[in-house]
Design a protein around this motif. Structure first.
Motif, PDB file in Angstrom:
ATOM      1  N   ILE A   1      56.859   5.012 -29.980  1.00 51.48           N
ATOM      2  CA  ILE A   1      55.933   5.663 -29.062  1.00 51.48           C
ATOM      3  C   ILE A   1      54.657   5.970 -29.842  1.00 51.48           C
ATOM      4  CG2 ILE A   1      55.535   7.647 -27.578  1.00 51.48           C
ATOM      5  CD1 ILE A   1      57.680   5.785 -26.529  1.00 51.48           C
ATOM      6  N   LYS A   2      53.524   5.516 -29.339  1.00 51.07           N
ATOM      7  CA  LYS A   2      52.267   5.653 -30.078  1.00 51.07           C
ATOM      8  C   LYS A   2      51.369   6.750 -29.516  1.00 51.07           C
ATOM      9  CE  LYS A   2      52.711   0.720 -30.960  1.00 51.07           C
ATOM     10  NZ  LYS A   2      53.981   0.629 -30.203  1.00 51.07           N
ATOM     11  N   ALA A   3      51.542   7.048 -28.241  1.00 55.93           N
ATOM     12  CA  ALA A   3      50.766   8.121 -27.611  1.00 55.93           C
ATOM     13  C   ALA A   3      51.569   8.651 -26.435  1.00 55.93           C
ATOM     14  CB  ALA A   3      49.399   7.602 -27.140  1.00 55.93           C
ATOM     15  N   ARG A   4      51.309   9.888 -26.076  1.00 53.55           N
ATOM     16  CA  ARG A   4      51.988  10.452 -24.904  1.00 53.55           C
ATOM     17  C   ARG A   4      51.049  11.392 -24.173  1.00 53.55           C
ATOM     18  NH1 ARG A   4      54.692  13.446 -29.147  1.00 53.55           N
ATOM     19  NH2 ARG A   4      54.417  15.705 -28.851  1.00 53.55           N
ATOM     20  N   SER A   5      51.422  11.700 -22.948  1.00 53.75           N
ATOM     21  CA  SER A   5      50.583  12.547 -22.107  1.00 53.75           C
ATOM     22  C   SER A   5      50.659  13.988 -22.585  1.00 53.75           C
ATOM     23  CB  SER A   5      51.023  12.447 -20.645  1.00 53.75           C
ATOM     24  OG  SER A   5      50.312  13.387 -19.858  1.00 53.75           O
TER      25      SER A   5
ATOM     26  N   ALA B   1      51.382  11.720 -15.263  1.00 52.51           N
ATOM     27  CA  ALA B   1      51.130  10.290 -15.433  1.00 52.51           C
ATOM     28  C   ALA B   1      49.658   9.983 -15.677  1.00 52.51           C
ATOM     29  CB  ALA B   1      51.628   9.527 -14.213  1.00 52.51           C
ATOM     30  N   GLU B   2      48.757  10.824 -15.156  1.00 46.85           N
ATOM     31  CA  GLU B   2      47.329  10.549 -15.340  1.00 46.85           C
ATOM     32  C   GLU B   2      46.821  10.981 -16.716  1.00 46.85           C
ATOM     33  OE1 GLU B   2      47.527  14.454 -12.913  1.00 46.85           O
ATOM     34  OE2 GLU B   2      48.591  12.527 -13.002  1.00 46.85           O
ATOM     35  N   GLY B   3      47.636  11.702 -17.490  1.00 43.70           N
ATOM     36  CA  GLY B   3      47.240  12.117 -18.826  1.00 43.70           C
ATOM     37  C   GLY B   3      46.662  13.520 -18.851  1.00 43.70           C
ATOM     38  N   PRO B   4      45.868  13.851 -19.861  1.00 47.24           N
ATOM     39  CA  PRO B   4      45.317  12.943 -20.880  1.00 47.24           C
ATOM     40  C   PRO B   4      46.343  12.502 -21.920  1.00 47.24           C
ATOM     41  CG  PRO B   4      44.650  15.198 -21.334  1.00 47.24           C
ATOM     42  CD  PRO B   4      45.376  15.227 -20.028  1.00 47.24           C
ATOM     43  N   TYR B   5      46.191  11.240 -22.376  1.00 47.73           N
ATOM     44  CA  TYR B   5      47.064  10.658 -23.389  1.00 47.73           C
ATOM     45  C   TYR B   5      46.415  10.831 -24.758  1.00 47.73           C
ATOM     46  CZ  TYR B   5      49.697   8.543 -19.585  1.00 47.73           C
ATOM     47  OH  TYR B   5      50.463   8.353 -18.465  1.00 47.73           O
ATOM     48  N   ARG B   6      47.258  11.238 -25.717  1.00 46.45           N
ATOM     49  CA  ARG B   6      46.762  11.496 -27.063  1.00 46.45           C
ATOM     50  C   ARG B   6      47.701  10.857 -28.078  1.00 46.45           C
ATOM     51  NH1 ARG B   6      44.979  17.532 -28.896  1.00 46.45           N
ATOM     52  NH2 ARG B   6      43.306  17.115 -27.389  1.00 46.45           N
ATOM     53  N   SER B   7      47.151  10.362 -29.186  1.00 48.35           N
ATOM     54  CA  SER B   7      47.955   9.748 -30.243  1.00 48.35           C
ATOM     55  C   SER B   7      48.988  10.746 -30.759  1.00 48.35           C
ATOM     56  CB  SER B   7      47.054   9.290 -31.395  1.00 48.35           C
ATOM     57  OG  SER B   7      47.816   8.934 -32.530  1.00 48.35           O
TER      58      SER B   7
END
Length: 722
Positions: free
Chosen positions: A48-52, A57-63
């Motif tokens: 897993i490289k990034a997650r919300s 589901a819309e995030g924000p996604y971060r490393s």
């Protein structure tokens, strides 16, 4: 009978080869697997490289590597570009920094067609050390100050990619002179607009650009007082500028006003696909944050690396790449698309291109234009390199493979497919690298350990081709000038294709529903929507365009965001894929929505097509297209159909239009485009689209408005004069 005989012969020849490969795999796999850490790399690819951050589901996604807070600096306390450079000089003093090849001789070469090309023989790279560069930067900065350049007042650079560009930039960063940049291929009107909008009084350029582009523009720039040209030669500038100086230096001490992190560093003019160019306002802290994120994805970046610089330095990808290389102690060797390889157009036959001499370990590329395609590919025999559109490498090579002799074709195909399968599994094929692809790898000097592609999505087929033939990872990045080129980059261990990686540690990504286009966070199997990028790398907006900054906003936490207009899909491991573009959406008369960019991307796989622009009127019920055909393929097809004439006559022949349409429909059906998305009519253009024609940007993105105006007569014809 002939086909059956070939099949039997092929089976007989293949059996011992397959047996050898099978035995080799058994004997070599386990030692190679454990000695190279292949299992660990494969595990990293799947992680897993990034997650919300919100769990939504819309995030924000971060490393996941910087989940608690976004990274802002790689070197604590070095929060401006001048501090980064001073730190590099202290660390790497006498080490090589910037390298340029000397022109030993130059001559005209007449081609069989009668055209005359200028050919050069170049010497070895001559290097400036960090200490020498520091002295030149000091002297040049003092010279600019002596000419009246003031801190926090803009100064423009309009120049090719060369060492003097970076010297100018570092001198300006040191003395807090905000730098205004322009593509060397930008049109005269756009240059005049940018120079006037930023009120520059000093301009740094080259003799060639001064003579070919600026002479007619300078009278339109009333505030311009000094033009500094970087070449060590004189020229007649009478009647064009008030004052002209060779690349200057001064020993007169002038007080240096050091910049602050919030001070303006660069106004970078983007060519734009519509309207006038826009100057993106970039402060020092923006660039520091963006480069921190980019460099984290390049493992082992340091003094052992050599970077070949040939892309436009006025593009944010190249500028941040070179500043990062200087910061980390890498050597930068300057090149150009015309001298990149032994077979490049300006290199005299028998002499060496820049890659052969420099032997770089790192290089950047853009699939929309500029890198190369290889032809012909003859196993263990001849390899030649030409620069062309990167996304055409695979198509062109595979075309040449079909022209090989039976044994060569069989060996190449067998080796290629074997290594391709190994790469898909997360492994490699060292024997194939040594026997089949060694000569291809040497085209780039033989030492490239990583290539980074940006500017446009790289097709999965092309990415795999680069992995196989150049024996190195090919990372994809996604970012914009408005985000300092930072957004996402694939990790070196990631073996997937078609994706642009997870968010960098300097920023985060959010998806915003675009119901009209049919993209929402509730989509299955993965959430989709317009990509929003937030973080300290997001720039301050557009120069003097307060009313045109609606794509920028600040959230309740004080973080800046940019609405990209691109549509993305986020996978379970946190990686992003670009799937559409909002501005390319057209609603047909019957209510269907057509993404023109999606159609173009799909149809570029057609072997008869070099470039394509899809077009649709909202008061019509079908799509049409303008196509720049592949000259070799279409000419061969015309001969098969008994059609003769000039290239222009072949392109305007109705039967050739029908043949291209037939090929388009075949590709579209295989890729499963919707019926209403497939172009019904086509116009074939005998002339390619280049920035000089005004039909594409300097990054070779389509200018839809200009293309529409250029082909208005053909649009009316294809829509029945409506």
């Amino acid at each position: 009978m002939g086909l059956q005989s070939d099949s039997v012969l092929q089976s007989i020849l293949l059996f011992p080869i397959h047996l050898i490969i099978w035995l080799y795999s058994i004997v070599s796999f386990l030692p190679w697997y454990y000695l190279t850490g292949a299992g660990q790399r494969k595990a990293l690819s799947k992680r897993i490289k990034a997650r919300s951050k919100s769990g939504c589901a819309e995030g924000p996604y971060r490393s996941v590597d910087q989940f608690d807070s976004l990274a802002r600096e790689d070197f604590p306390g070095k929060d401006t570009l001048d501090k980064l450079f001073k730190h590099a000089v202290q660390r790497f003093g006498e080490a090589d920094c910037l390298g340029t090849r000397e022109i030993l001789s130059e001559e005209n070469e007449t081609q069989p067609s009668g055209k005359v090309f200028k050919k050069v023989i170049l010497g070895e790279y001559k290097w400036l050390s960090y200490n020498e560069l520091d002295s030149i930067v000091n002297e040049f900065g003092s010279g600019l100050a002596a000419l009246g350049q003031q801190p926090k007042s803009t100064i423009a650079i309009f120049c090719e990619t060369r060492a003097e560009w970076m010297i100018t930039a570092q001198a300006c960063f040191r003395r807090n002179f905000p730098l205004v940049t322009f593509y060397a291929t930008l049109g005269e009107d756009a240059i005049a607009f940018g120079l006037n909008e930023t009120d520059v009084s000093h301009l740094v350029t080259s003799v060639e650009l001064l003579e070919t582009k600026l002479k007619t523009v300078l009278p339109q720039i009333p505030n311009l007082k000094h033009v500094i040209y970087v070449d060590d030669k004189k020229m007649n500038t009478e009647g064009t500028v008030q004052d002209s100086n060779a690349f200057l230096c001064s020993t007169v001490a002038r007080a240096i006003v050091e910049p602050q992190p919030s001070d303006l560093a660069v106004v970078m003019y983007t060519s734009g696909s519509t309207g006038r160019p826009k100057g993106v306002v970039i402060v020092h802290s923006n660039l520091i944050a963006g480069m921190t994120g980019q460099c984290e994805r390049i493992p082992g970046l340091g003094p052992n690396d050599t970077y070949i610089a040939y892309l436009p330095l006025a593009h944010v990808l190249e500028m941040t790449a070179e500043i990062s290389c200087v910061t980390y102690g890498c050597r930068i060797g300057y090149s150009s698309p015309q001298t990149l390889s032994d077979q490049s157009t300006r290199i005299k036959k028998g002499s060496k291109g820049d890659c052969s001499v420099l032997r770089p370990t790192l290089m950047a590329a853009v699939p929309v234009r500029t890198l190369f395609f290889i032809y012909p590919v003859c196993v263990l025999l001849h390899y030649f390199i030409l620069f062309e559109i990167m996304d055409r490498i695979n198509k062109n090579v595979m075309s040449k493979v079909q022209e090989m002799g039976f044994v060569q074709k069989m060996l190449f195909t067998l080796g290629y497919n074997y290594k391709l399968e190994q790469i898909r599994r997360g492994y490699d094929a060292p024997l194939c690298n040594a026997l089949l692809f060694r000569k291809v790898k040497k085209l780039l000097g033989g030492r490239v350990r990583m290539m980074l592609s940006g500017g446009a999505p790289l097709s999965p087929a092309t990415q795999r081709f680069m992995n196989v033939c150049f024996c190195c990872p090919v990372g994809q990045g996604y970012g914009l000038t408005e985000t300092c080129g930072a957004g996402t980059i694939t990790e070196v261990e990631d073996i997937s294709t078609g994706r642009v990686g997870a968010p960098l540690i300097c920023c985060e990504i959010r998806l915003r529903d675009w119901a009209e286009g049919g993209y929402t966070s509730k989509d299955k199997p993965n959430p989709r929507g317009e990509i929003l990028i937030g973080g300290p790398n997001v720039t301050m907006g557009y120069y003097r365009s307060e009313g045109n900054n609606q794509d920028f906003f600040v959230d309740e936490n004080g973080q800046r965001w940019f609405c990209t207009g691109d549509v993305g899909e986020v996978y379970p491991d946190g990686c992003l894929q670009i799937v559409d573009r909002k501005k390319d959406l057209v609603k047909l008369q019957a209510g269907e929505y057509v993404s023109l960019g999606k159609v173009e991307s799909a149809l570029k796989n057609c072997p008869l097509i070099d470039n394509i622009c899809a077009y649709a009127n909202s008061d019509q019920n079908y799509v049409i297209s303008f196509v720049v055909p592949n000259q070799k393929k279409l000419t061969e097809l015309a001969k098969q159909r008994g059609i003769e004439g000039t290239w222009e006559e072949i392109c305007t022949n109705p039967e050739m239009e029908s043949e291209v349409l037939k090929a388009i429909k075949e590709v579209a059906t295989n890729i499963k485009l919707q019926r209403f998305e497939i172009p019904v009519k086509v116009h074939l253009s005998p002339e390619p689209w280049t920035p000089e024609t005004g039909l594409v940007t300097d990054a070779f993105k389509l200018k839809r408005k200009e293309l529409k105006n250029h082909y208005l007569h053909h649009i009316e014809r294809m829509y029945g004069r409506k």
